[in-house]
Design a protein around this motif. Structure first.
Motif, PDB file in Angstrom:
ATOM      1  N   LEU A  77      44.260  37.148  35.587  1.00 21.68           N
ATOM      2  CA  LEU A  77      44.542  36.848  36.977  1.00 21.68           C
ATOM      3  C   LEU A  77      46.034  36.928  37.282  1.00 21.68           C
ATOM      4  N   ALA A  78      46.862  36.440  36.380  1.00 25.80           N
ATOM      5  CA  ALA A  78      48.315  36.479  36.598  1.00 25.80           C
ATOM      6  C   ALA A  78      48.808  37.919  36.712  1.00 25.80           C
ATOM      7  N   ASP A  79      48.246  38.833  35.908  1.00 27.29           N
ATOM      8  CA  ASP A  79      48.650  40.234  35.985  1.00 27.29           C
ATOM      9  C   ASP A  79      48.193  40.869  37.297  1.00 27.29           C
ATOM     10  N   ALA A  80      47.019  40.476  37.767  1.00 28.10           N
ATOM     11  CA  ALA A  80      46.540  41.004  39.048  1.00 28.10           C
ATOM     12  C   ALA A  80      47.446  40.552  40.190  1.00 28.10           C
ATOM     13  N   ILE A  81      47.898  39.313  40.131  1.00 29.98           N
ATOM     14  CA  ILE A  81      48.803  38.804  41.165  1.00 29.98           C
ATOM     15  C   ILE A  81      50.122  39.565  41.148  1.00 29.98           C
ATOM     16  N   ASP A  82      50.672  39.790  39.958  1.00 27.16           N
ATOM     17  CA  ASP A  82      51.918  40.565  39.857  1.00 27.16           C
ATOM     18  C   ASP A  82      51.731  41.980  40.376  1.00 27.16           C
ATOM     19  N   LEU A  83      50.598  42.584  40.053  1.00 32.93           N
ATOM     20  CA  LEU A  83      50.312  43.948  40.501  1.00 32.93           C
ATOM     21  C   LEU A  83      50.370  44.051  42.020  1.00 32.93           C
ATOM     22  N   VAL A 120      20.587  29.720  34.218  1.00 30.24           N
ATOM     23  CA  VAL A 120      21.655  29.872  33.231  1.00 30.24           C
ATOM     24  C   VAL A 120      22.868  30.508  33.907  1.00 30.24           C
ATOM     25  N   ARG A 121      24.049  29.907  33.688  1.00 28.75           N
ATOM     26  CA  ARG A 121      25.250  30.348  34.400  1.00 28.75           C
ATOM     27  C   ARG A 121      26.401  30.627  33.430  1.00 28.75           C
ATOM     28  N   ARG A 122      27.224  31.609  33.838  1.00 23.05           N
ATOM     29  CA  ARG A 122      28.514  31.815  33.179  1.00 23.05           C
ATOM     30  C   ARG A 122      29.552  32.096  34.253  1.00 23.05           C
ATOM     31  N   ARG A 123      30.807  31.685  33.994  1.00 22.85           N
ATOM     32  CA  ARG A 123      31.907  31.880  34.935  1.00 22.85           C
ATOM     33  C   ARG A 123      33.035  32.625  34.248  1.00 22.85           C
ATOM     34  N   LEU A 124      33.824  33.334  35.075  1.00 20.68           N
ATOM     35  CA  LEU A 124      34.998  34.060  34.602  1.00 20.68           C
ATOM     36  C   LEU A 124      36.204  33.492  35.354  1.00 20.68           C
ATOM     37  N   PRO A 125      36.773  32.377  34.879  1.00 20.72           N
ATOM     38  CA  PRO A 125      37.735  31.641  35.706  1.00 20.72           C
ATOM     39  C   PRO A 125      39.147  32.202  35.759  1.00 20.72           C
ATOM     40  N   ASP A 126      39.605  32.868  34.720  1.00 24.35           N
ATOM     41  CA  ASP A 126      41.029  33.214  34.626  1.00 24.35           C
ATOM     42  C   ASP A 126      41.313  34.708  34.639  1.00 24.35           C
ATOM     43  N   HIS A 127      40.319  35.502  34.997  1.00 20.17           N
ATOM     44  CA  HIS A 127      40.481  36.951  35.049  1.00 20.17           C
ATOM     45  C   HIS A 127      39.973  37.478  36.384  1.00 20.17           C
ATOM     46  N   ALA A 128      40.452  38.644  36.732  1.00 23.98           N
ATOM     47  CA  ALA A 128      40.066  39.307  37.978  1.00 23.98           C
ATOM     48  C   ALA A 128      39.469  40.666  37.666  1.00 23.98           C
ATOM     49  N   ILE A 129      38.562  41.090  38.517  1.00 25.35           N
ATOM     50  CA  ILE A 129      38.053  42.461  38.469  1.00 25.35           C
ATOM     51  C   ILE A 129      38.681  43.213  39.628  1.00 25.35           C
ATOM     52  N   ASP A 166      45.486  52.713  40.741  1.00 23.86           N
ATOM     53  CA  ASP A 166      45.065  53.352  39.492  1.00 23.86           C
ATOM     54  C   ASP A 166      46.279  53.740  38.652  1.00 23.86           C
ATOM     55  N   HIS A 167      47.233  54.406  39.271  1.00 25.96           N
ATOM     56  CA  HIS A 167      48.402  54.878  38.535  1.00 25.96           C
ATOM     57  C   HIS A 167      49.226  53.717  37.985  1.00 25.96           C
ATOM     58  N   LEU A 168      49.373  52.648  38.752  1.00 23.37           N
ATOM     59  CA  LEU A 168      50.104  51.482  38.265  1.00 23.37           C
ATOM     60  C   LEU A 168      49.423  50.879  37.042  1.00 23.37           C
ATOM     61  N   LEU A 169      48.118  50.764  37.095  1.00 25.18           N
ATOM     62  CA  LEU A 169      47.390  50.197  35.972  1.00 25.18           C
ATOM     63  C   LEU A 169      47.447  51.109  34.753  1.00 25.18           C
ATOM     64  N   ARG A 172      49.776  53.193  33.946  1.00 29.50           N
ATOM     65  CA  ARG A 172      51.118  53.132  33.349  1.00 29.50           C
ATOM     66  C   ARG A 172      51.308  51.847  32.537  1.00 29.50           C
ATOM     67  N   SER A 173      50.545  50.825  32.843  1.00 30.88           N
ATOM     68  CA  SER A 173      50.605  49.568  32.085  1.00 30.88           C
ATOM     69  C   SER A 173      49.637  49.564  30.903  1.00 30.88           C
ATOM     70  N   GLY A 174      48.953  50.687  30.687  1.00 30.09           N
ATOM     71  CA  GLY A 174      48.027  50.788  29.570  1.00 30.09           C
ATOM     72  C   GLY A 174      46.649  50.219  29.844  1.00 30.09           C
ATOM     73  N   ILE A 175      46.333  49.943  31.105  1.00 26.31           N
ATOM     74  CA  ILE A 175      45.030  49.388  31.477  1.00 26.31           C
ATOM     75  C   ILE A 175      44.156  50.520  31.999  1.00 26.31           C
ATOM     76  N   ARG A 176      43.027  50.711  31.378  1.00 25.94           N
ATOM     77  CA  ARG A 176      42.125  51.823  31.716  1.00 25.94           C
ATOM     78  C   ARG A 176      40.854  51.316  32.378  1.00 25.94           C
ATOM     79  N   PRO A 177      40.189  52.185  33.132  1.00 24.50           N
ATOM     80  CA  PRO A 177      38.921  51.775  33.757  1.00 24.50           C
ATOM     81  C   PRO A 177      37.888  51.394  32.704  1.00 24.50           C
ATOM     82  N   ARG A 178      37.000  50.496  33.087  1.00 28.58           N
ATOM     83  CA  ARG A 178      35.915  50.052  32.227  1.00 28.58           C
ATOM     84  C   ARG A 178      34.571  50.346  32.877  1.00 28.58           C
ATOM     85  N   ARG A 179      33.559  50.468  32.033  1.00 29.66           N
ATOM     86  CA  ARG A 179      32.198  50.403  32.546  1.00 29.66           C
ATOM     87  C   ARG A 179      31.926  48.935  32.824  1.00 29.66           C
ATOM     88  N   LEU A 180      31.956  48.570  34.093  1.00 24.89           N
ATOM     89  CA  LEU A 180      31.894  47.150  34.438  1.00 24.89           C
ATOM     90  C   LEU A 180      31.141  46.987  35.747  1.00 24.89           C
TER      91      LEU A 180
END
Length: 262
Positions: A42-48, A193-202, A215-218, A220-228
């Protein structure tokens, strides 16, 4: 359906000017599009969005409705009793589909949506406003659309997974693209049945095909698309023991580490 607890108003943190919904839809409805999805802290998404994007796309705008820039979403995914939609995706079939109802929690507006993907990877979304549809149209819309788009005959649909999250949307005029950032993500199966993703962003980019500034910013930071997929990965996360999951092994392994039971 339950709603997520508001833990972050990401939209209020963004310095970009606003754009109204009619203007966004006129400029980038993107019902036929290419989607790329990324999972990041989440912190990286905010900076982005607050720092990096300002120089890469200074004309970016944030969707604002009624003074709000972050909105609660609730999606109920429907599938056949043998989970045909899930299995088509799990085996990488070209003509596949997802069916869901989507509720905008801040307004109460509700849609029935069918998302299909053709063999070239293009996503098409068809929507029906449930508040304006009669009973027959509500009953026939999804089976008819699935068959017309993919050739699959769907005779029975039932609840497979509920997903809630909070979304902030940006418009990038340089490429005519949209970017969505989903936080506070939670999954719940019909057994509760529940699960949460509290500290990350999609982060998802929705483009006409070519990559956008995010896309280009990500990249360049080494973050690639995922099957998600919120549906397939969420269901696989809750039911790994009895569903094929190889196609999303990397993503599910990450989600299993990052998410919490609730």
């Amino acid at each position: 359906m339950s709603t997520t607890t508001t833990t972050l108003d990401l939209g209020a943190m963004l310095p970009q000017p606003s754009i109204a919904l009619p203007d966004l839809m006129a400029a980038a409805s993107l019902q036929a599009r290419t989607d790329r999805k990324y999972l990041l802290p989440l912190a990286d998404a905010i900076d982005l969005l607050t720092l990096d994007l300002r120089s890469a796309e200074p004309d970016a705008r944030v969707l604002e409705i009624g003074g709000l820039r972050t909105f609660g979403y609730s999606s109920r995914y429907l599938d056949t009793p043998d989970l045909e939609a899930y299995r088509l995706a799990a085996h990488g079939r070209g003509n596949r589909y997802k069916v869901r109802t989507r509720t905008y929690l801040d307004s109460g507006e509700e849609w029935l949506e069918v998302k299909t993907r053709d063999p070239r990877g293009t996503t098409i979304k068809d929507r029906l406003a449930l508040g304006q549809a009669d009973r027959r149209e509500t009953r026939t819309f999804a089976p008819r659309t699935v068959q017309e788009r993919t050739g699959h005959r769907v005779e029975a649909l039932q609840t497979a997974l509920d997903v809630t999250y909070r979304r902030t949307t940006l418009f990038l005029p340089g490429s005519g693209s949209r970017v969505t950032v989903d936080t506070d993500l939670a999954w719940r199966d019909p057994d509760g049945v529940r699960r949460r993703l509290p500290d990350h962003a999609i982060v998802e980019t929705k483009t006409t095909g070519r990559a956008c500034a995010v896309d280009h910013l990500l990249w360049r930071s080494g973050i690639r698309p995922r099957r998600l997929s919120k549906y397939t990965c969420g269901l696989a996360l809750l039911r790994r023991e009895d569903l094929p999951t190889n196609r999303w092994h990397r993503t599910i392994t990450a989600l299993d580490t990052l998410s919490t039971w609730s």
